[in-house]
Motif scaffolding. Structure first.
Motif, PDB file in Angstrom:
ATOM      1  N   TRP A  58       0.960  -1.293   0.027  1.00 19.73           N
ATOM      2  CA  TRP A  58       0.032  -0.053   0.070  1.00 19.73           C
ATOM      3  C   TRP A  58       0.899   1.273   0.194  1.00 19.73           C
ATOM      4  CZ3 TRP A  58      -4.627   0.754  -1.268  1.00 19.73           C
ATOM      5  CH2 TRP A  58      -5.436  -0.158  -1.121  1.00 19.73           C
ATOM      6  N   TRP A  59       2.152   1.427   1.001  1.00 18.45           N
ATOM      7  CA  TRP A  59       2.758   2.592   0.865  1.00 18.45           C
ATOM      8  C   TRP A  59       3.915   2.540   0.146  1.00 18.45           C
ATOM      9  CZ3 TRP A  59       1.007   6.737   3.254  1.00 18.45           C
ATOM     10  CH2 TRP A  59      -0.246   6.454   3.923  1.00 18.45           C
ATOM     11  N   ASP A  60       3.863   1.560  -0.966  1.00 19.46           N
ATOM     12  CA  ASP A  60       5.179   1.903  -1.914  1.00 19.46           C
ATOM     13  C   ASP A  60       4.723   2.738  -3.120  1.00 19.46           C
ATOM     14  OD1 ASP A  60       7.199   1.609  -3.595  1.00 19.46           O
ATOM     15  OD2 ASP A  60       7.202  -0.693  -3.738  1.00 19.46           O
ATOM     16  N   PRO A  61       5.159   3.947  -3.002  1.00 22.82           N
ATOM     17  CA  PRO A  61       4.674   4.777  -4.191  1.00 22.82           C
ATOM     18  C   PRO A  61       5.116   4.311  -5.597  1.00 22.82           C
ATOM     19  CG  PRO A  61       6.555   5.732  -3.042  1.00 22.82           C
ATOM     20  CD  PRO A  61       6.161   4.504  -2.336  1.00 22.82           C
ATOM     21  N   ASP A  62       6.006   3.308  -5.703  1.00 21.67           N
ATOM     22  CA  ASP A  62       6.369   2.611  -6.859  1.00 21.67           C
ATOM     23  C   ASP A  62       5.618   1.450  -7.094  1.00 21.67           C
ATOM     24  OD1 ASP A  62       8.221   4.823  -7.666  1.00 21.67           O
ATOM     25  OD2 ASP A  62       9.767   4.011  -6.340  1.00 21.67           O
ATOM     26  N   GLY A  63       4.927   0.954  -6.308  1.00 23.93           N
ATOM     27  CA  GLY A  63       3.985  -0.460  -6.161  1.00 23.93           C
ATOM     28  C   GLY A  63       2.983  -0.079  -7.037  1.00 23.93           C
TER      29      GLY A  63
ATOM     30  N   LEU B 336      30.554  23.509  -6.063  1.00 25.84           N
ATOM     31  CA  LEU B 336      30.214  22.069  -5.180  1.00 25.84           C
ATOM     32  C   LEU B 336      28.699  22.065  -5.617  1.00 25.84           C
ATOM     33  CD1 LEU B 336      31.065  21.135  -1.614  1.00 25.84           C
ATOM     34  CD2 LEU B 336      28.666  21.314  -2.485  1.00 25.84           C
ATOM     35  N   GLY B 337      28.387  20.657  -5.800  1.00 23.43           N
ATOM     36  CA  GLY B 337      26.909  20.325  -5.968  1.00 23.43           C
ATOM     37  C   GLY B 337      26.649  19.141  -5.297  1.00 23.43           C
ATOM     38  N   SER B 338      25.502  18.770  -4.492  1.00 22.41           N
ATOM     39  CA  SER B 338      25.214  17.653  -4.018  1.00 22.41           C
ATOM     40  C   SER B 338      24.340  17.017  -5.302  1.00 22.41           C
ATOM     41  CB  SER B 338      24.151  17.896  -2.836  1.00 22.41           C
ATOM     42  OG  SER B 338      24.030  16.602  -2.323  1.00 22.41           O
ATOM     43  N   GLY B 339      24.691  15.766  -5.320  1.00 20.66           N
ATOM     44  CA  GLY B 339      23.795  14.796  -6.635  1.00 20.66           C
ATOM     45  C   GLY B 339      22.220  14.929  -6.284  1.00 20.66           C
ATOM     46  N   ARG B 340      22.076  14.884  -4.905  1.00 19.74           N
ATOM     47  CA  ARG B 340      20.521  14.784  -4.398  1.00 19.74           C
ATOM     48  C   ARG B 340      20.406  16.016  -3.448  1.00 19.74           C
ATOM     49  NH1 ARG B 340      17.442  10.504  -5.619  1.00 19.74           N
ATOM     50  NH2 ARG B 340      15.975  12.019  -4.908  1.00 19.74           N
ATOM     51  N   TYR B 341      19.265  16.453  -3.563  1.00 16.89           N
ATOM     52  CA  TYR B 341      19.022  17.436  -2.500  1.00 16.89           C
ATOM     53  C   TYR B 341      17.927  16.941  -1.373  1.00 16.89           C
ATOM     54  CZ  TYR B 341      20.509  21.137  -6.055  1.00 16.89           C
ATOM     55  OH  TYR B 341      21.176  21.973  -6.685  1.00 16.89           O
ATOM     56  N   VAL B 342      17.275  15.852  -1.631  1.00 17.39           N
ATOM     57  CA  VAL B 342      16.501  15.463  -0.562  1.00 17.39           C
ATOM     58  C   VAL B 342      16.520  13.817  -0.670  1.00 17.39           C
ATOM     59  CG1 VAL B 342      14.884  17.016  -1.508  1.00 17.39           C
ATOM     60  CG2 VAL B 342      14.690  14.688  -2.549  1.00 17.39           C
ATOM     61  N   ARG B 343      16.039  13.349   0.510  1.00 12.69           N
ATOM     62  CA  ARG B 343      15.890  12.310   1.048  1.00 12.69           C
ATOM     63  C   ARG B 343      14.601  12.109   1.727  1.00 12.69           C
ATOM     64  NH1 ARG B 343      20.395   8.781   3.937  1.00 12.69           N
ATOM     65  NH2 ARG B 343      18.404   7.561   4.389  1.00 12.69           N
ATOM     66  N   PRO B 344      14.002  10.905   2.216  1.00 10.29           N
ATOM     67  CA  PRO B 344      12.744  10.787   2.990  1.00 10.29           C
ATOM     68  C   PRO B 344      13.142  11.680   4.305  1.00 10.29           C
ATOM     69  CG  PRO B 344      13.087   8.763   1.990  1.00 10.29           C
ATOM     70  CD  PRO B 344      14.316   9.396   1.811  1.00 10.29           C
ATOM     71  N   ARG B 345      12.213  12.758   4.567  1.00  2.78           N
ATOM     72  CA  ARG B 345      12.268  13.646   5.792  1.00  2.78           C
ATOM     73  C   ARG B 345      13.605  14.641   5.613  1.00  2.78           C
ATOM     74  NH1 ARG B 345       8.009  12.927   7.882  1.00  2.78           N
ATOM     75  NH2 ARG B 345       6.812  11.078   8.202  1.00  2.78           N
ATOM     76  N   LEU B 391       8.854  11.832   0.328  1.00  2.00           N
ATOM     77  CA  LEU B 391      10.136  11.820  -0.651  1.00  2.00           C
ATOM     78  C   LEU B 391       9.518  12.160  -1.973  1.00  2.00           C
ATOM     79  CD1 LEU B 391      12.914  11.363  -1.350  1.00  2.00           C
ATOM     80  CD2 LEU B 391      12.308   8.914  -2.028  1.00  2.00           C
ATOM     81  N   GLY B 392       8.160  11.789  -2.237  1.00  2.00           N
ATOM     82  CA  GLY B 392       7.702  12.311  -3.536  1.00  2.00           C
ATOM     83  C   GLY B 392       7.287  13.658  -3.507  1.00  2.00           C
ATOM     84  N   LEU B 393       6.945  14.363  -2.535  1.00  2.00           N
ATOM     85  CA  LEU B 393       6.563  15.819  -2.598  1.00  2.00           C
ATOM     86  C   LEU B 393       7.932  16.466  -2.870  1.00  2.00           C
ATOM     87  CD1 LEU B 393       4.537  18.188  -1.249  1.00  2.00           C
ATOM     88  CD2 LEU B 393       6.190  17.852   0.605  1.00  2.00           C
ATOM     89  N   LEU B 394       8.980  16.061  -1.998  1.00  2.00           N
ATOM     90  CA  LEU B 394      10.158  16.881  -1.946  1.00  2.00           C
ATOM     91  C   LEU B 394      10.916  16.633  -3.102  1.00  2.00           C
ATOM     92  CD1 LEU B 394      11.604  15.688   1.747  1.00  2.00           C
ATOM     93  CD2 LEU B 394      10.541  17.919   0.968  1.00  2.00           C
TER      94      LEU B 394
END
Lengths: 291, 456
Positions: A58-63, B336-345, B391-394
């Motif tokens: 359910w909580w897997d956004p890629d699922g 300098l750059g970070s490859g990713r800006y986000v992770r969960p939370r 994560l999706g939002l960010l």
């Protein structure tokens, strides 16, 4: 139990059987799946089994529920506006649903329930899948603000109705296309709503386009969904939905199509209701006798 | 001992913002680093009615500076150019009034020319119908103005200092594995005081050597320009309203108005030359600056482009040593750059995510643009019941738009830097021709200008 975003994929399920093409009567109590779930439901037993198998994702956004994740902000926004309209509240504020009780019928893993809880509502989520309820309850625990405003029960709308429960708002998202007795289900939704409260239903329309998108496209050509995930014959048109709910004693407030851009996965409101749509109703403040 | 604790508590109650003694157990947003960008985010959340009630924690090593009267003292060395887009963010956040002139200086023109007399381009705000091109403000002034706004938000913002991040626990995240259910546990941060708090979103605003980025294990790419930047405060006879930039053989030199008749010099040059310039007396340094700005060849009519060049060239002002100002300092130049800006939370903002060449004064403005974008993403999340640490939002609403924008600016500045790298002869002539073409072409010039001003 919500599932019906037309393009949601379902990698987890490979063996689901095709159910009968015609809606069955609600006597689900004798079927195998109903034996492990609550009795007296209008939910089709084989439909329950299908979702049981994929509950952990359910909580897997890629699922398999990816499309529900991307649709969630949009249906939340629609429900927020409809509920605020019915209750005379401003929608674009902090926790506009504060202190309102909301029932999420077919809550699945709790995607919609959690969003409504963050908007301040006190949410009761019910689902016929015990696994989904367990996933939803576990997921909510991570954030005390969500945990304190969500309550999950392995139950059906009909059971809550028998308990005499009432809510300021009732939502049923992507679930009605899986129930076996639609009129009875709609009557439950209205009966569970307090006078003056609102009802929000989203589902898939029964059109040539929805057949092409949800059945031929998603299941047969793309393989996004296992064959048999949806039965097109069960899909409900906006006119039918409106008729069922109005017959049960609530009036339509508004509706909208919801369209997903297949390339970006981004959902937007649209006048096009040929595939996914969402509709809101209000139960009149004066108690009316249900037919 | 007990007495000491009691006094500490009493002191903490008198402090303008919450101290470590009274932290909540859960915050909506925990900002690590209360510098200009981190403070700007804490302020910007107050501009929207849906985010103004989010509980915010700001952690920094130093306390917020107090705001002071528009200074008569010489300005500090560290200054920032503020684009109109950044100014708009501050206006919306309620912080602009405390950093507007006379605490800072507006510039209405920008003139760029090179040492060989090969080309010149001059921009004016009026060309694009705006009153100013931008402002230059001391970092201390920006910081104090933001601090004042933060104090007005003390009912929801806790600023804890001196404090630093020791530990960071984020939800398990394995982007390459199909792990099924994603963990949505709250993030936990541990401070050097031994306290831990949880947060729905942790923001790394702790600069180019970000501890947050390191603890989150986000990879970076970087290269050094093998140059250093010299900064110094100088004085001109009259208040100056032009940002001057000249490309010397050794690198660019910028002269920016700061406040009153004070200006700031940012001079990028070789490491050896930087060492020599830094050791000079303020008077000797001022002479070097005048030599650099006024020596060489002034732009002549470009034989390849008759009629386009040098018409608008204005000679730069003579600079003098600013009595009482700090002596010139230097810093290394790098990208300098970070490859990713986000992770969960987790989200990185400002220099924690990207460091650019200071060539066009864009660095901190990219950070303020990060802030505007992230604050808008959080407002959207709150409005639609989304988890602000999702994560999706960010990714969708913060990282994707900012990363492409920042990459554009990093590439532009890096190639500009390389075009203007120390060189003579043909390349220098071509560069001069480029500047002249630019000056001659109204459309391109306006576009570049609007872009640099953050209004494009």
């Amino acid at each position: 139990m919500s599932m019906g975003a037309a393009l949601s994929s379902s990698r987890g399920v490979h063996t689901s059987r095709r159910t009968h093409d015609v809606p069955q009567p609600s006597a689900a109590g004798t079927s195998a799946a109903a034996a492990q779930g609550p009795a007296g439901q209008s939910m089709d037993a084989q439909e329950v089994a299908k979702f049981e198998a994929m509950a952990s994702e359910w909580w897997d956004p890629d699922g398999p529920n990816g499309a529900l994740h991307t649709m969630n902000p949009l249906r939340t926004q629609f429900a927020r506006d409809a509920i605020c309209l019915a209750h005379g509240r401003e929608a674009r504020t902090v926790q506009p649903l504060r202190d309102l009780s909301v029932l999420d019928v077919g809550c699945g893993g709790g995607l919609f329930s959690e969003a409504l809880a963050r908007l301040g509502a006190d949410v009761t989520g019910v689902d016929t899948s015990a696994t989904a309820i367990s996933v939803a309850a576990t997921h909510a625990q991570a954030d005390p603000a969500v945990a304190s405003r969500t309550h999950y029960q392995n139950a059906t709308a009909e059971q809550l109705q028998q308990q005499g429960a009432h809510f300021d708002a009732v939502v049923a998202s992507e679930v009605i296309e899986h129930v076996s007795n639609v009129p009875e289900f709609c009557a439950s939704l209205v009966a569970l709503t307090r006078p003056g409260g609102s009802i929000v239903v989203s589902t898939i329309n029964r059109t040539n386009r929805s057949y092409a998108v949800a059945i031929v496209g998603a299941e047969q050509i793309m393989g996004l969904l296992p064959k048999g995930t949806h039965q097109w014959e069960r899909f409900i048109t906006p006119e039918e939905l409106q008729e069922h709910i109005e017959r049960a004693g609530a009036e339509r407030i508004g509706d909208s199509g919801m369209v997903m851009n297949p390339f970006t996965g981004h959902w937007t409101f649209s006048a096009d209701k040929a595939v996914n749509y969402i509709m809101s109703f209000r139960k009149p403040a004066e108690q009316q006798r249900n037919p | 001992m007990r007495q000491a604790v009691k006094e500490h508590l009493l002191l903490s109650y008198r402090r303008p913002l919450s101290s470590a003694a009274s932290l909540d157990s859960i915050y909506d947003v925990a900002i690590i680093g209360g510098g200009m960008v981190g403070s700007a985010l804490a302020c910007a959340l107050g501009r929207s009615p849906v985010t103004e009630e989010l509980r915010v924690l700001v952690v920094d090593k130093v306390p917020l500076p107090e705001i002071s009267a528009p200074g008569a003292d010489p300005p500090e060395l560290r200054v920032s150019t503020l684009t109109p887009a950044s100014v708009r963010l501050f206006e919306e956040s309620g912080a602009w009034d405390s950093m507007a002139p006379p605490r800072s200086a507006a510039f209405r023109h920008m003139q760029v020319w090179d040492h060989g007399g090969n080309g010149c381009v001059r921009y004016s705000a009026a060309t694009v119908g705006l009153p100013v091109m931008g402002y230059v403000a001391e970092n201390r002034v920006i910081q104090a103005a933001l601090g004042q706004t933060l104090r007005s938000r003390r009912s929801v913002v806790d600023y804890v200092s001196p404090a630093s991040l020791q530990t960071l626990t984020l939800p398990a995240y394995a982007p390459d594995l199909h792990s099924g259910m994603q963990s949505n546990e709250l993030a936990e941060i541990g401070l050097d005081s031994g306290q831990t708090v949880r947060a729905r979103l942790v923001v790394g605003a702790d600069g180019s050597r970000s501890r947050v980025r390191e603890l989150a294990d986000l990879r970076t790419f970087s290269w050094s320009y093998h140059q250093r930047g010299i900064v110094a405060t100088v004085r001109t006879q009259h208040p100056n309203d032009t940002a001057w930039q000249r490309f010397l053989r050794t690198g660019p030199l910028a002269l920016l108005p700061v406040r009153g008749s004070y200006s700031n010099v940012v001079w990028s040059t070789s490491v050896a030359e930087a060492g020599r310039l830094q050791a000079l007396t303020p008077q000797a340094f001022a002479l070097e600056v005048n030599q650099a700005l006024q020596g060489g060849c002034m732009p002549a009519r470009n034989p390849l482009l008759p009629g386009a060049s040098s018409d608008s060239f204005i000679p730069p002002p003579t600079v003098y040593a600013a009595d009482g100002a700090a002596s010139q300092q230097s810093f290394p130049l790098a990208l300098l750059g970070s490859g990713r800006y986000v992770r969960p939370r987790l989200a990185l903002v400002g220099d924690a995510a990207h460091v650019v060449h200071p060539l066009a004064g864009q660095g901190v403005n990219l950070g303020f643009a990060d802030v505007g974008q992230l604050a808008a993403a959080l407002a959207h999340a709150v409005e639609t019941g989304r988890d602000i640490g999702d994560l999706g939002l960010l990714q969708e609403m913060y990282e994707a738009p900012r990363q492409s924008e920042n990459a554009r600016m990093m590439t532009a500045l890096d190639s500009l830097k390389r075009v203007f790298a120390p060189q003579d002869g043909l390349l220098a002539s071509l560069r001069g021709l480029g500047l002249d073409l630019l000056n001659g072409s109204g459309v391109i010039k306006r576009q570049i200008m609007r872009y640099a001003m953050g209004v494009a």
